[in-house]
Design a protein around this motif. Structure first.
Motif, short mmCIF file in Angstrom:
data_model
loop_
_atom_site.label_atom_id
_atom_site.label_comp_id
_atom_site.label_asym_id
_atom_site.label_seq_id
_atom_site.Cartn_x
_atom_site.Cartn_y
_atom_site.Cartn_z
N ASP A 1 0.71 24.82 -3.39
CA ASP A 1 0.65 26.25 -2.43
C ASP A 1 -0.46 27.09 -2.62
OD1 ASP A 1 1.51 27.58 -0.32
OD2 ASP A 1 3.13 28.74 -1.54
N PRO A 2 -1.90 26.59 -2.71
CA PRO A 2 -2.82 27.72 -2.78
C PRO A 2 -3.18 28.41 -1.69
CG PRO A 2 -3.69 25.56 -2.57
CD PRO A 2 -2.17 25.35 -2.55
N GLY A 3 -3.51 29.58 -1.96
CA GLY A 3 -3.76 30.61 -0.48
C GLY A 3 -4.94 29.99 -0.03
N GLU A 4 -5.80 29.49 -0.65
CA GLU A 4 -7.15 29.14 -0.10
C GLU A 4 -7.69 27.81 -0.60
OE1 GLU A 4 -10.23 32.45 -0.45
OE2 GLU A 4 -8.62 33.24 -1.68
N VAL A 5 -8.46 27.18 0.32
CA VAL A 5 -9.08 25.89 -0.63
C VAL A 5 -10.72 26.24 -0.31
CG1 VAL A 5 -10.08 23.55 -0.12
CG2 VAL A 5 -7.52 24.13 0.14
N VAL A 6 -11.38 26.14 -1.24
CA VAL A 6 -13.00 26.85 -1.42
C VAL A 6 -13.71 25.43 -1.55
CG1 VAL A 6 -14.73 28.24 -2.58
CG2 VAL A 6 -12.14 29.02 -2.22
N PHE A 7 -14.64 25.12 -0.76
CA PHE A 7 -15.79 24.00 -0.81
C PHE A 7 -16.93 24.72 -1.29
CE2 PHE A 7 -12.64 21.67 1.90
CZ PHE A 7 -12.93 20.46 1.66
N LEU A 8 -17.50 23.92 -2.44
CA LEU A 8 -18.92 24.34 -2.83
C LEU A 8 -19.87 23.01 -2.86
CD1 LEU A 8 -18.07 26.08 -6.29
CD2 LEU A 8 -18.23 27.10 -3.79
N GLY A 9 -20.88 23.08 -2.77
CA GLY A 9 -21.81 21.99 -2.72
C GLY A 9 -22.04 21.50 -1.34
N ASP A 10 -22.08 20.10 -1.36
CA ASP A 10 -22.48 19.26 -0.05
C ASP A 10 -21.53 19.27 0.69
OD1 ASP A 10 -24.77 17.09 -0.61
OD2 ASP A 10 -23.97 17.54 -2.56
N TYR A 11 -20.05 19.68 0.69
CA TYR A 11 -19.19 19.63 1.71
C TYR A 11 -19.36 20.91 2.50
CZ TYR A 11 -17.75 15.37 -0.79
OH TYR A 11 -17.76 14.42 -1.16
N ALA A 12 -19.56 22.02 1.57
CA ALA A 12 -19.72 23.24 2.38
C ALA A 12 -20.77 23.35 3.22
CB ALA A 12 -19.85 24.47 1.30
N ALA A 13 -22.12 22.39 2.65
CA ALA A 13 -23.31 22.30 3.51
C ALA A 13 -22.99 21.44 5.02
CB ALA A 13 -24.34 21.68 2.65
N ALA B 1 -17.32 10.63 -1.58
CA ALA B 1 -18.43 11.28 -2.22
C ALA B 1 -19.70 11.24 -1.49
CB ALA B 1 -18.81 10.35 -3.48
N PRO B 2 -20.60 12.00 -1.63
CA PRO B 2 -21.99 12.30 -0.78
C PRO B 2 -22.70 10.65 -0.64
CG PRO B 2 -21.51 14.25 -1.96
CD PRO B 2 -20.64 13.25 -2.21
N SER B 3 -22.82 10.20 -1.85
CA SER B 3 -23.48 9.13 -1.87
C SER B 3 -23.08 8.01 -0.95
CB SER B 3 -23.70 8.47 -3.45
OG SER B 3 -22.60 8.32 -4.02
N GLY C 1 -15.71 21.03 -5.91
CA GLY C 1 -17.18 20.71 -5.86
C GLY C 1 -17.48 19.13 -6.01
N ASN C 2 -18.77 19.09 -6.20
CA ASN C 2 -19.17 17.57 -6.02
C ASN C 2 -20.56 17.35 -7.00
OD1 ASN C 2 -20.26 18.63 -3.61
ND2 ASN C 2 -21.79 16.91 -3.97
N SER C 3 -20.89 16.03 -7.40
CA SER C 3 -22.03 15.81 -7.35
C SER C 3 -22.24 14.67 -6.51
CB SER C 3 -22.29 15.27 -8.90
OG SER C 3 -21.51 14.04 -9.03
N ALA C 4 -23.52 13.86 -6.70
CA ALA C 4 -23.85 12.79 -5.77
C ALA C 4 -22.53 11.61 -5.66
CB ALA C 4 -25.07 11.86 -6.12
N ASN D 1 -18.64 16.50 -18.27
CA ASN D 1 -18.09 15.93 -16.87
C ASN D 1 -17.24 14.77 -17.23
OD1 ASN D 1 -17.80 14.72 -14.49
ND2 ASN D 1 -19.82 14.14 -14.05
N GLY D 2 -15.90 15.42 -17.52
CA GLY D 2 -14.92 14.35 -17.77
C GLY D 2 -13.79 14.98 -18.58
N LEU D 3 -13.03 14.35 -19.24
CA LEU D 3 -11.72 15.04 -19.82
C LEU D 3 -11.95 15.75 -21.22
CD1 LEU D 3 -8.52 15.18 -19.61
CD2 LEU D 3 -8.31 12.97 -20.88
N VAL D 4 -11.46 16.85 -21.25
CA VAL D 4 -12.01 17.65 -22.56
C VAL D 4 -10.81 18.40 -23.32
CG1 VAL D 4 -13.17 19.87 -23.01
CG2 VAL D 4 -13.96 18.37 -21.17
#
Length: 222
Positions: A189-201, A123-125, A70-73, A2-5
Protein backbone atom coordinates in the motif's frame (compact mmCIF):
# COMPACT_ATOMS: atom_id res chain seq x y z
CA UNK A 1 26.63 -3.36 -4.32
CA UNK A 2 24.34 -4.96 -6.89
CA UNK A 3 22.93 -7.92 -5.00
CA UNK A 4 22.08 -9.30 -1.58
CA UNK A 5 23.91 -7.47 1.21
CA UNK A 6 24.76 -8.10 4.85
CA UNK A 7 24.60 -4.43 5.84
CA UNK A 8 25.79 -4.95 9.43
CA UNK A 9 29.05 -6.58 8.36
CA UNK A 10 29.56 -4.77 5.06
CA UNK A 11 29.49 -7.95 3.00
CA UNK A 12 27.96 -8.53 -0.44
CA UNK A 13 26.49 -12.00 -0.05
CA UNK A 14 25.81 -12.46 -3.78
CA UNK A 15 26.09 -10.13 -6.78
CA UNK A 16 23.56 -11.41 -9.28
CA UNK A 17 24.92 -9.59 -12.31
CA UNK A 18 28.51 -10.49 -11.50
CA UNK A 19 28.53 -14.17 -10.52
CA UNK A 20 32.29 -14.33 -11.19
CA UNK A 21 32.75 -12.19 -8.07
CA UNK A 22 31.79 -15.19 -5.97
CA UNK A 23 29.90 -14.92 -2.68
CA UNK A 24 30.45 -13.28 0.71
CA UNK A 25 32.56 -10.43 -0.68
CA UNK A 26 33.98 -8.32 2.21
CA UNK A 27 33.51 -4.94 0.56
CA UNK A 28 33.81 -2.83 3.70
CA UNK A 29 37.01 -4.56 4.80
CA UNK A 30 38.46 -4.13 1.31
CA UNK A 31 37.70 -0.38 1.25
CA UNK A 32 38.62 0.46 4.85
CA UNK A 33 42.46 0.59 4.39
CA UNK A 34 42.09 3.03 1.49
CA UNK A 35 40.00 5.65 3.31
CA UNK A 36 40.65 8.01 6.23
CA UNK A 37 39.71 6.53 9.60
CA UNK A 38 37.03 9.15 10.19
CA UNK A 39 35.19 8.28 6.96
CA UNK A 40 32.40 5.76 7.59
CA UNK A 41 31.95 2.91 5.12
CA UNK A 42 28.36 1.86 4.61
CA UNK A 43 27.65 -1.04 2.25
CA UNK A 44 24.19 -1.60 0.82
CA UNK A 45 22.50 -2.34 -2.48
CA UNK A 46 22.61 0.57 -4.90
CA UNK A 47 18.83 0.64 -5.32
CA UNK A 48 18.34 1.23 -1.61
CA UNK A 49 20.80 4.10 -1.82
CA UNK A 50 18.67 5.49 -4.65
CA UNK A 51 15.53 5.12 -2.55
CA UNK A 52 17.23 6.83 0.38
CA UNK A 53 18.31 9.68 -1.89
CA UNK A 54 14.77 10.11 -3.23
CA UNK A 55 13.49 10.27 0.35
CA UNK A 56 16.23 12.57 1.63
CA UNK A 57 16.19 15.16 -1.15
CA UNK A 58 12.44 15.34 -1.76
CA UNK A 59 10.04 17.66 0.00
CA UNK A 60 8.54 16.11 3.13
CA UNK A 61 10.54 12.96 2.37
CA UNK A 62 10.39 11.55 5.91
CA UNK A 63 6.61 11.38 5.70
CA UNK A 64 6.37 9.85 2.23
CA UNK A 65 5.50 6.21 1.68
CA UNK A 66 6.59 5.16 -1.78
CA UNK A 67 7.96 2.32 -3.86
CA UNK A 68 10.87 3.28 -6.12
CA UNK A 69 11.86 1.47 -9.32
CA UNK A 70 15.24 1.91 -10.97
CA UNK A 71 17.24 -0.06 -13.49
CA UNK A 72 20.44 -0.77 -15.33
CA UNK A 73 20.48 -2.18 -18.87
CA UNK A 74 19.65 -5.72 -17.75
CA UNK A 75 18.47 -5.28 -14.19
CA UNK A 76 15.38 -3.92 -12.42
CA UNK A 77 15.44 -2.96 -8.77
CA UNK A 78 13.09 -1.46 -6.26
CA UNK A 79 12.96 0.05 -2.81
CA UNK A 80 10.11 0.56 -0.36
CA UNK A 81 10.27 3.65 1.85
CA UNK A 82 7.93 4.14 4.79
CA UNK A 83 8.02 6.39 7.87
CA UNK A 84 11.42 7.81 6.98
CA UNK A 85 13.03 4.39 6.58
CA UNK A 86 14.13 2.30 3.62
CA UNK A 87 12.71 -1.18 4.25
CA UNK A 88 15.24 -4.00 4.06
CA UNK A 89 13.24 -7.04 5.06
CA UNK A 90 14.39 -9.92 7.25
CA UNK A 91 17.30 -10.91 4.99
CA UNK A 92 17.94 -7.71 3.02
CA UNK A 93 16.02 -8.93 -0.03
CA UNK A 94 13.17 -6.41 0.13
CA UNK A 95 12.59 -4.47 -3.08
CA UNK A 96 13.79 -7.11 -5.54
CA UNK A 97 10.93 -6.42 -7.95
CA UNK A 98 12.93 -7.70 -10.91
CA UNK A 99 12.72 -11.23 -9.56
CA UNK A 100 8.95 -11.28 -9.23
CA UNK A 101 7.35 -13.70 -11.66
CA UNK A 102 6.09 -11.66 -14.60
CA UNK A 103 4.97 -14.55 -16.79
CA UNK A 104 4.92 -18.05 -15.36
CA UNK A 105 4.88 -19.71 -18.80
CA UNK A 106 7.77 -17.69 -20.17
CA UNK A 107 11.12 -19.30 -20.96
CA UNK A 108 12.94 -15.95 -20.76
CA UNK A 109 15.75 -16.02 -18.20
CA UNK A 110 16.81 -13.20 -15.92
CA UNK A 111 20.33 -12.60 -14.64
CA UNK A 112 19.42 -14.72 -11.61
CA UNK A 113 18.92 -17.72 -13.86
CA UNK A 114 15.21 -17.95 -13.11
CA UNK A 115 12.60 -18.02 -15.89
CA UNK A 116 9.70 -15.63 -16.28
CA UNK A 117 11.24 -12.95 -14.03
CA UNK A 118 9.92 -9.44 -14.57
CA UNK A 119 13.37 -8.16 -15.56
CA UNK A 120 13.66 -10.93 -18.17
CA UNK A 121 10.54 -9.47 -19.78
CA UNK A 122 10.91 -5.69 -19.43
CA UNK A 123 14.59 -4.88 -18.80
CA UNK A 124 15.69 -2.17 -21.28
CA UNK A 125 18.08 -4.48 -23.13
CA UNK A 126 15.30 -7.05 -23.53
CA UNK A 127 12.82 -4.53 -24.92
CA UNK A 128 15.36 -3.15 -27.39
CA UNK A 129 16.20 -6.66 -28.62
CA UNK A 130 12.47 -7.25 -29.04
CA UNK A 131 12.21 -4.09 -31.13
CA UNK A 132 15.09 -5.14 -33.39
CA UNK A 133 13.56 -8.58 -33.85
CA UNK A 134 10.35 -6.96 -35.14
CA UNK A 135 12.05 -4.49 -37.48
CA UNK A 136 11.19 -6.48 -40.60
CA UNK A 137 7.53 -6.34 -39.58
CA UNK A 138 7.71 -2.57 -38.95
CA UNK A 139 10.44 -1.37 -41.36
CA UNK A 140 9.31 2.26 -41.29
CA UNK A 141 8.82 2.53 -37.53
CA UNK A 142 10.02 5.75 -35.94
CA UNK A 143 11.36 3.61 -33.10
CA UNK A 144 14.47 3.25 -35.29
CA UNK A 145 14.75 6.93 -36.26
CA UNK A 146 17.86 7.31 -34.10
CA UNK A 147 18.92 3.64 -34.33
CA UNK A 148 17.81 3.17 -30.71
CA UNK A 149 20.72 5.24 -29.42
CA UNK A 150 18.29 6.83 -26.98
CA UNK A 151 17.21 3.48 -25.58
CA UNK A 152 13.69 3.20 -24.20
CA UNK A 153 13.22 6.96 -24.60
CA UNK A 154 13.19 6.39 -28.39
CA UNK A 155 10.47 3.77 -27.97
CA UNK A 156 8.46 6.06 -25.69
CA UNK A 157 8.64 9.00 -28.11
CA UNK A 158 7.60 6.78 -30.99
CA UNK A 159 4.64 5.47 -28.99
CA UNK A 160 3.55 8.99 -28.06
CA UNK A 161 3.55 9.96 -31.75
CA UNK A 162 1.28 7.04 -32.62
CA UNK A 163 3.89 4.63 -33.96
CA UNK A 164 2.48 1.08 -34.07
CA UNK A 165 5.63 -0.73 -32.93
CA UNK A 166 6.32 1.81 -30.21
CA UNK A 167 2.82 1.39 -28.84
CA UNK A 168 3.03 -2.38 -29.07
CA UNK A 169 6.23 -2.42 -27.02
CA UNK A 170 4.95 0.10 -24.47
CA UNK A 171 1.73 -1.87 -24.12
CA UNK A 172 3.70 -5.03 -23.32
CA UNK A 173 5.92 -3.28 -20.76
CA UNK A 174 2.95 -1.62 -19.08
CA UNK A 175 1.10 -4.94 -18.92
CA UNK A 176 3.92 -6.74 -17.14
CA UNK A 177 4.61 -3.85 -14.79
CA UNK A 178 0.92 -3.47 -13.95
CA UNK A 179 0.72 -7.05 -12.67
CA UNK A 180 3.85 -6.67 -10.54
CA UNK A 181 2.94 -3.26 -9.17
CA UNK A 182 -0.63 -4.26 -8.41
CA UNK A 183 0.74 -7.08 -6.25
CA UNK A 184 3.02 -4.61 -4.45
CA UNK A 185 0.15 -2.14 -4.00
CA UNK A 186 -2.09 -4.79 -2.46
CA UNK A 187 0.62 -5.96 -0.05
CA UNK A 188 2.52 -2.77 0.82
CA UNK A 189 0.00 0.00 0.00
CA UNK A 190 2.56 2.68 -1.00
CA UNK A 191 1.27 6.20 -1.51
CA UNK A 192 3.38 6.62 -4.66
CA UNK A 193 5.32 4.62 -7.21
CA UNK A 194 8.44 6.47 -8.36
CA UNK A 195 10.25 5.55 -11.57
CA UNK A 196 13.87 6.50 -12.10
CA UNK A 197 16.09 5.89 -15.11
CA UNK A 198 14.95 4.41 -18.41
CA UNK A 199 11.31 3.89 -17.50
CA UNK A 200 10.89 7.50 -16.44
CA UNK A 201 12.43 8.45 -19.80
CA UNK A 202 9.68 6.51 -21.59
CA UNK A 203 7.50 9.55 -21.02
CA UNK A 204 3.91 10.31 -20.19
CA UNK A 205 2.40 7.92 -22.75
CA UNK A 206 3.89 4.94 -20.91
CA UNK A 207 3.08 6.30 -17.45
CA UNK A 208 -0.54 7.04 -18.34
CA UNK A 209 -0.92 3.61 -19.93
CA UNK A 210 0.51 2.03 -16.79
CA UNK A 211 -1.85 4.03 -14.56
CA UNK A 212 -4.84 2.75 -16.55
CA UNK A 213 -3.64 -0.85 -16.39
CA UNK A 214 -3.12 -0.66 -12.63
CA UNK A 215 -6.51 1.01 -12.16
CA UNK A 216 -8.19 -1.82 -14.08
CA UNK A 217 -6.66 -4.44 -11.79
CA UNK A 218 -6.62 -2.63 -8.46
CA UNK A 219 -9.06 -3.84 -5.81
CA UNK A 220 -9.95 -0.28 -4.78
CA UNK A 221 -9.83 1.21 -8.27
CA UNK A 222 -7.32 3.91 -7.27
Amino acid sequence: CNGLVDEDNGICLAAYQFPHWGVNIPIRDALRPHLPENVPVHVDSWWRHLAHGEMHFSENGDNRRFFMIGNSADYICGGLVANGQVCRGATGFAGEIGHLTGESRSDSKGVCGGTGCLEALVAPSVVLKRAVARRSEFPNSSVFAADLTGGLADVGRAAASGDALGRQLMDEIAGYFAVALNNIIQICDPGEVVFLGDYAACGEYFLELLRRRIFEQNLHGN
